[in-house]
Design a protein around this motif. Structure first.
Motif, PDB file in Angstrom:
ATOM      1  N   ARG A   1      46.359 -58.412  47.733  1.00 11.02           N
ATOM      2  CA  ARG A   1      46.108 -57.939  48.910  1.00 11.02           C
ATOM      3  C   ARG A   1      46.188 -56.280  48.225  1.00 11.02           C
ATOM      4  O   ARG A   1      46.155 -55.331  48.973  1.00 11.02           O
ATOM      5  CB  ARG A   1      47.348 -57.675  49.682  1.00 11.02           C
ATOM      6  CG  ARG A   1      47.338 -57.565  50.946  1.00 11.02           C
ATOM      7  CD  ARG A   1      48.287 -58.206  51.833  1.00 11.02           C
ATOM      8  NE  ARG A   1      49.573 -57.757  51.277  1.00 11.02           N
ATOM      9  CZ  ARG A   1      51.171 -58.800  51.634  1.00 11.02           C
ATOM     10  NH1 ARG A   1      50.898 -59.444  52.132  1.00 11.02           N
ATOM     11  NH2 ARG A   1      52.110 -58.251  50.951  1.00 11.02           N
TER      12      ARG A   1
ATOM     13  N   MET B   1      48.633 -60.945  58.860  1.00 11.08           N
ATOM     14  CA  MET B   1      49.206 -60.468  56.660  1.00 11.08           C
ATOM     15  C   MET B   1      50.535 -62.015  56.620  1.00 11.08           C
ATOM     16  O   MET B   1      49.481 -62.095  55.471  1.00 11.08           O
ATOM     17  CB  MET B   1      49.194 -59.145  56.902  1.00 11.08           C
ATOM     18  CG  MET B   1      50.417 -58.457  55.704  1.00 11.08           C
ATOM     19  SD  MET B   1      51.186 -56.541  55.383  1.00 11.08           S
ATOM     20  CE  MET B   1      52.112 -57.164  56.948  1.00 11.08           C
TER      21      MET B   1
ATOM     22  N   SER C   1      43.297 -61.869  52.501  1.00  9.39           N
ATOM     23  CA  SER C   1      43.611 -60.577  52.263  1.00  9.39           C
ATOM     24  C   SER C   1      43.363 -59.407  51.922  1.00  9.39           C
ATOM     25  O   SER C   1      44.006 -58.526  52.361  1.00  9.39           O
ATOM     26  CB  SER C   1      45.059 -61.434  51.112  1.00  9.39           C
ATOM     27  OG  SER C   1      45.693 -61.871  51.894  1.00  9.39           O
TER      28      SER C   1
END
Length: 525
Positions: A415, A388, A286
């Motif tokens: 992230r 994602m 991520s």
């Protein structure tokens, strides 16, 4: 709902019609959060130029909101596991609305950076709470289809945001301040929609404990390191007492924060979750996606305006290929994940495409064909869309429903941290390379350096003399490719991490079954 609500061992999912009603408000909330970043991204060169800001301040207008959003995300995720999710979402909407108004009234870059930092609190809440609420309504296997809707909304906001920001900035009777004001009506409508459509049971726990010390130390440690990245090799040398103090201090703060996380009852970053193999690898992957999201939006808009001389509206139009890639890939891959119940193949393919896009963007300069740049941006968009939300699913699939908030907060935290570090590092590299290129260009042209603006410190390009303006444009255009070479290297790390993910099918139930929970407990290490 003051009474405690019993939680069954395996929660029942909501009916599809009820999910769609609630989803309407949630999607609008997500749209608002995404729009706030993308509207500003294309307008930033104009905003910083109007406020006579510098390249470092340009970076910090973005980094400030990302940093506070990152630091607060785990807290919001933890609060969502402890308190009423709907109330928390409404509180975050109000925070976001008030701070958006404050940003619009900023009189200088210092004020704007401060208000953006407070706005990040609302942005962080919206980003994580939408995911947590959806996870509380929909089983992981079905969530892939709805994640397609999320991806579509994110793409629409990301595509429409730069266009809207460009139109607002180019419209004389509106001006750049409306890039912030425009969020207010959307947030008001989202607030009303959620009040009417979102109905979740309130689960209250008597042993509520929030790790404020851990969150504060994490935010402080990351902030010190990002400030060091911004000023190193510019205000002071790599080998200097300032570097030793800031790096040493930042690392020490993070080390103490990690120690605290191992001692407190309710850690803000759940080490028992992220220490497991699958969540750890998903988090590592991520980081590269975070850099893709934020780095692409922030620096490509600047490249088209300063490096290529396009206006804000045209710059917004030129970023459409990347957003189309996100829209199509997230929608298609989301439906395919729901059908197959598998995420790993789509994550790996997405990260490989992401690497290809970054590798292409690393070759651009101020004369590269726009067709080629569009192809590279499309690849980046496809990679982000395929990886994602599927990485979030990977973690959510491994934890019981009671830990979905904190687990979702963990991956969103890392992230966002990757994006924050990425923007700061890439911005610092860009600023240093631009300053060097401008100095060399001025020397070759025999033009003496006159003040900060001539040296490239100011982004008020329109105020520069024509010969200097062209040198500055070429410097920005040529330097942008080098920062995406760094992004490509980070994407390689993401691919390696994803390759080691264990292939697993998404579960059909909202909560882990007792057998699955025992197996997960047995494999924590």
């Amino acid at each position: 709902m003051s009474s405690q609500t019993a939680v069954p061992s395996v929660a029942e999912p909501m009916p599809h019609r009820q999910v769609l009603k609630a989803l309407s408000g949630l999607l609008l909330v997500l749209f608002v959060a995404m729009l706030s970043g993308t509207v500003v991204s294309v307008a930033l060169p104009q905003i910083i130029g109007a406020l006579n800001g510098s390249q470092s301040q340009y970076t910090w207008v973005v980094t400030a909101s990302l940093l506070t959003a990152t630091a607060s995300t785990p807290i919001w995720g933890k609060l969502a596991d402890l308190f009423n999710k709907k109330l928390l979402l409404q509180i975050s909407i109000v925070i976001f609305m008030v701070t958006s108004l404050a940003c619009g009234f900023a009189q200088n870059t210092g004020q704007l950076i401060a208000f953006r930092a407070f706005q990040g609190l609302g942005m962080g809440a919206l980003q994580i709470l939408v995911q947590v609420v959806i996870a509380a309504m929909i089983p992981p296997k079905e969530r892939g289809r709805y994640n397609g809707y999320l991806g579509a909304i994110m793409a629409v906001a990301t595509v429409g945001g730069p266009l809207l920001g460009g139109l607002i900035t180019d419209t004389s009777w509106l001006g750049w301040r409306w890039c912030f004001f425009i969020a207010v009506p959307f947030t008001a409508v989202a607030f009303v929609l959620l009040a009417r459509t979102l109905h979740l049971p309130t689960v209250r726990r008597p042993d509520v404990s929030i790790d404020y010390w851990g969150a504060t130390l994490i935010a402080a440690g990351v902030s010190v390191l990002l400030i060091w990245v911004t000023f190193v090799d510019n205000e002071f040398a790599w080998l200097s007492w300032q570097t030793a103090a800031m790096v040493g201090g930042g690392v020490l703060l993070l080390a103490v924060a990690t120690w605290i996380e191992t001692k407190v009852k309710e850690p803000v970053v759940p080490l028992h979750v992220i220490a497991r193999r699958t969540p750890a690898l998903a988090i590592l992957a991520s980081l590269s996606v975070g850099m893709a999201m934020f780095g692409g939006a922030v620096f490509l808009g600047q490249y088209f305006q300063i490096g290529r001389g396009y206006g804000p509206t045209a710059a917004g139009l030129l970023t459409i290929p990347m957003m189309v890639g996100v829209l199509v890939s997230s929608t298609v891959s989301g439906r395919m994940v729901s059908r197959s119940g598998r995420t790993k193949p789509y994550i790996i393919v997405g990260l490989i495409v992401l690497l290809a896009g970054f590798a292409g963007l690393s070759t651009i300069d101020h004369e590269t064909s726009l067709v080629l740049i569009s192809v590279y941006m499309l690849a980046v968009g496809v990679g982000v869309g395929m990886s994602m939300q599927n990485l979030v699913l990977v973690i959510q699939n491994t934890v019981p429903l009671r830990e979905v908030g904190v687990a979702s907060g963990a991956i969103t935290f890392f992230r966002s941290l990757g994006g924050t570090i990425g923007v700061s590092v890439l911005g610092a590299v860009l600023a240093n390379r631009v300053a060097t290129s401008i100095a060399e260009g001025l020397a070759k042209a025999g033009i003496p350096v006159q003040g900060n603006a001539a040296a490239g410190g100011s982004l008020n390009i329109a105020a520069l003399p024509e010969p200097i303006k062209e040198i500055v444009r070429a410097a920005y255009g040529d330097a942008t490719g080098h920062i995406f070479l760094i992004s490509a290297a980070i994407a390689v790390v993401g691919i390696i991490a994803a390759a080691f993910l264990k292939p697993a099918r998404l579960r059909d139930t909202l909560d882990l079954t007792e057998q699955a929970a025992r197996q997960e407990t047995a494999t924590k290490a």
